[in-house]
Motif scaffolding. Sequence first.
Motif, PDB file in Angstrom:
ATOM      1  N   VAL A  23      28.566 -14.303 -41.208  1.00 56.22           N
ATOM      2  CA  VAL A  23      28.394 -13.700 -39.888  1.00 56.22           C
ATOM      3  C   VAL A  23      27.712 -15.157 -39.154  1.00 56.22           C
ATOM      4  CG1 VAL A  23      26.985 -12.188 -38.397  1.00 56.22           C
ATOM      5  CG2 VAL A  23      28.219 -11.497 -40.045  1.00 56.22           C
ATOM      6  N   LYS A  24      28.000 -15.591 -37.946  1.00 49.05           N
ATOM      7  CA  LYS A  24      27.201 -16.729 -37.318  1.00 49.05           C
ATOM      8  C   LYS A  24      26.161 -16.103 -36.494  1.00 49.05           C
ATOM      9  CE  LYS A  24      27.879 -21.031 -34.858  1.00 49.05           C
ATOM     10  NZ  LYS A  24      28.749 -21.791 -34.190  1.00 49.05           N
ATOM     11  N   PHE A  25      25.101 -16.575 -36.621  1.00 49.45           N
ATOM     12  CA  PHE A  25      23.737 -15.990 -35.748  1.00 49.45           C
ATOM     13  C   PHE A  25      22.909 -17.180 -35.538  1.00 49.45           C
ATOM     14  CE2 PHE A  25      19.829 -13.875 -35.295  1.00 49.45           C
ATOM     15  CZ  PHE A  25      20.075 -13.342 -33.988  1.00 49.45           C
ATOM     16  N   ARG A  26      22.853 -17.530 -34.149  1.00 50.38           N
ATOM     17  CA  ARG A  26      22.349 -18.490 -33.578  1.00 50.38           C
ATOM     18  C   ARG A  26      21.925 -19.874 -34.419  1.00 50.38           C
ATOM     19  NH1 ARG A  26      17.529 -14.569 -31.330  1.00 50.38           N
ATOM     20  NH2 ARG A  26      18.749 -13.711 -29.844  1.00 50.38           N
ATOM     21  N   GLY A  27      23.215 -20.225 -34.615  1.00 45.30           N
ATOM     22  CA  GLY A  27      23.615 -21.663 -35.320  1.00 45.30           C
ATOM     23  C   GLY A  27      23.637 -21.542 -36.994  1.00 45.30           C
ATOM     24  N   GLU A  28      23.100 -20.597 -37.376  1.00 42.55           N
ATOM     25  CA  GLU A  28      23.154 -20.198 -38.844  1.00 42.55           C
ATOM     26  C   GLU A  28      24.254 -19.252 -39.372  1.00 42.55           C
ATOM     27  OE1 GLU A  28      21.070 -21.658 -41.293  1.00 42.55           O
ATOM     28  OE2 GLU A  28      20.306 -23.069 -39.498  1.00 42.55           O
ATOM     29  N   GLN A  29      24.591 -19.389 -40.774  1.00 46.54           N
ATOM     30  CA  GLN A  29      25.674 -18.454 -41.190  1.00 46.54           C
ATOM     31  C   GLN A  29      24.845 -17.726 -42.205  1.00 46.54           C
ATOM     32  OE1 GLN A  29      29.692 -19.374 -42.658  1.00 46.54           O
ATOM     33  NE2 GLN A  29      28.907 -19.236 -44.700  1.00 46.54           N
ATOM     34  N   PHE A  30      25.170 -16.233 -42.128  1.00 46.98           N
ATOM     35  CA  PHE A  30      24.587 -15.353 -43.083  1.00 46.98           C
ATOM     36  C   PHE A  30      25.799 -14.584 -43.587  1.00 46.98           C
ATOM     37  CE2 PHE A  30      21.308 -16.124 -39.687  1.00 46.98           C
ATOM     38  CZ  PHE A  30      20.398 -15.974 -40.374  1.00 46.98           C
ATOM     39  N   ILE A  31      25.629 -14.392 -44.969  1.00 42.48           N
ATOM     40  CA  ILE A  31      26.590 -13.841 -45.667  1.00 42.48           C
ATOM     41  C   ILE A  31      26.226 -12.220 -45.972  1.00 42.48           C
ATOM     42  CG2 ILE A  31      28.078 -13.452 -47.838  1.00 42.48           C
ATOM     43  CD1 ILE A  31      28.725 -15.991 -46.068  1.00 42.48           C
ATOM     44  N   PHE A  32      27.002 -11.352 -45.314  1.00 41.00           N
ATOM     45  CA  PHE A  32      26.979  -9.829 -45.889  1.00 41.00           C
ATOM     46  C   PHE A  32      27.752  -9.468 -46.888  1.00 41.00           C
ATOM     47  CE2 PHE A  32      25.166 -10.234 -41.637  1.00 41.00           C
ATOM     48  CZ  PHE A  32      24.118  -9.431 -41.314  1.00 41.00           C
ATOM     49  N   PHE A 104      16.857 -14.459 -40.958  1.00 43.07           N
ATOM     50  CA  PHE A 104      17.484 -13.709 -40.168  1.00 43.07           C
ATOM     51  C   PHE A 104      16.537 -13.346 -39.290  1.00 43.07           C
ATOM     52  CE2 PHE A 104      19.107  -9.609 -38.344  1.00 43.07           C
ATOM     53  CZ  PHE A 104      20.137 -10.028 -37.778  1.00 43.07           C
ATOM     54  N   LEU A 105      15.279 -13.082 -39.660  1.00 37.76           N
ATOM     55  CA  LEU A 105      14.241 -12.336 -38.827  1.00 37.76           C
ATOM     56  C   LEU A 105      13.900 -13.363 -38.089  1.00 37.76           C
ATOM     57  CD1 LEU A 105      12.315  -9.622 -40.718  1.00 37.76           C
ATOM     58  CD2 LEU A 105      14.130  -9.379 -39.000  1.00 37.76           C
ATOM     59  N   ASP A 106      13.661 -14.653 -38.818  1.00 32.39           N
ATOM     60  CA  ASP A 106      13.195 -15.853 -38.222  1.00 32.39           C
ATOM     61  C   ASP A 106      13.774 -16.337 -36.876  1.00 32.39           C
ATOM     62  OD1 ASP A 106      10.945 -15.867 -40.073  1.00 32.39           O
ATOM     63  OD2 ASP A 106      12.272 -17.594 -41.248  1.00 32.39           O
ATOM     64  N   VAL A 111      17.648  -6.347 -29.593  1.00 36.08           N
ATOM     65  CA  VAL A 111      18.183  -5.419 -29.503  1.00 36.08           C
ATOM     66  C   VAL A 111      19.692  -5.503 -29.453  1.00 36.08           C
ATOM     67  CG1 VAL A 111      18.382  -2.959 -28.755  1.00 36.08           C
ATOM     68  CG2 VAL A 111      16.141  -3.982 -29.224  1.00 36.08           C
ATOM     69  N   PRO A 112      20.222  -6.021 -28.513  1.00 34.34           N
ATOM     70  CA  PRO A 112      21.591  -6.294 -28.262  1.00 34.34           C
ATOM     71  C   PRO A 112      22.281  -6.999 -29.517  1.00 34.34           C
ATOM     72  CG  PRO A 112      20.333  -6.620 -26.315  1.00 34.34           C
ATOM     73  CD  PRO A 112      19.443  -6.524 -27.346  1.00 34.34           C
ATOM     74  N   ASP A 113      21.566  -7.876 -30.105  1.00 33.49           N
ATOM     75  CA  ASP A 113      21.956  -8.617 -31.426  1.00 33.49           C
ATOM     76  C   ASP A 113      22.331  -7.696 -32.391  1.00 33.49           C
ATOM     77  OD1 ASP A 113      21.834 -11.271 -30.174  1.00 33.49           O
ATOM     78  OD2 ASP A 113      19.778 -11.450 -30.968  1.00 33.49           O
ATOM     79  N   TYR A 114      21.200  -6.771 -32.446  1.00 30.34           N
ATOM     80  CA  TYR A 114      21.667  -5.690 -33.803  1.00 30.34           C
ATOM     81  C   TYR A 114      22.626  -4.785 -33.069  1.00 30.34           C
ATOM     82  CZ  TYR A 114      17.246  -6.691 -36.265  1.00 30.34           C
ATOM     83  OH  TYR A 114      16.082  -6.992 -36.988  1.00 30.34           O
ATOM     84  N   VAL A 115      22.934  -4.292 -31.923  1.00 30.23           N
ATOM     85  CA  VAL A 115      23.916  -3.536 -31.579  1.00 30.23           C
ATOM     86  C   VAL A 115      25.315  -4.307 -31.854  1.00 30.23           C
ATOM     87  CG1 VAL A 115      25.023  -2.397 -29.424  1.00 30.23           C
ATOM     88  CG2 VAL A 115      22.375  -2.316 -30.092  1.00 30.23           C
ATOM     89  N   ARG A 116      25.473  -5.376 -31.392  1.00 25.21           N
ATOM     90  CA  ARG A 116      26.784  -6.099 -31.706  1.00 25.21           C
ATOM     91  C   ARG A 116      26.948  -6.500 -33.073  1.00 25.21           C
ATOM     92  NH1 ARG A 116      24.577  -9.197 -26.944  1.00 25.21           N
ATOM     93  NH2 ARG A 116      23.598 -10.473 -28.497  1.00 25.21           N
TER      94      ARG A 116
END
Length: 175
Positions: A23-32, A104-106, A111-116
Amino acid sequence: MSSYVIDLDAERREVLYPDGIPVKFRGEQFIFPSELPAAALDPILSEDLDLVGLLGDVISSADGDAGIQDVIGALFRRPSLPLKFLEAIRKTYAILLEGQHQDFLDRKPSVPDYVRLTTGLARVYGVELGKLFRLGASSGSDSQTSNPTSPATTASTPDASGFVPDNPASSESVD
């Protein structure tokens, strides 16, 4: 050779992402995780949050025909619910993002990010949250005369179990 009715060691069709879901979020990749861990639902289904009780109150107060006023009324009877719900979401994401949660929290998810993100992950995981909270009798039958559904494969069955394709003709409305 042994034959099993259920073989949990067999290859799972729903694992489309063996290395995790990127998942790409604000320029970083996170792996779920590739599959939704059962523990990730614990914060949302906790007795302290009592979403099932909230939905039961809404449905019973409206005789099964709940509207927005019924939902708002039920929320006002539980003034701590919004804060508890937000905390449950944070706990759920802490479970899903083990070792990555602080990064991720940094990035200060809104709220819309969490919803999407939740909507997207629910599609990939094949989880319909509405089914988790369904109240009342199921549509199935436990009677001796009920017949099982056909084991035959149909063209409407998705290639990967757990994957829910977008279908605007379903319960969602399209603007």
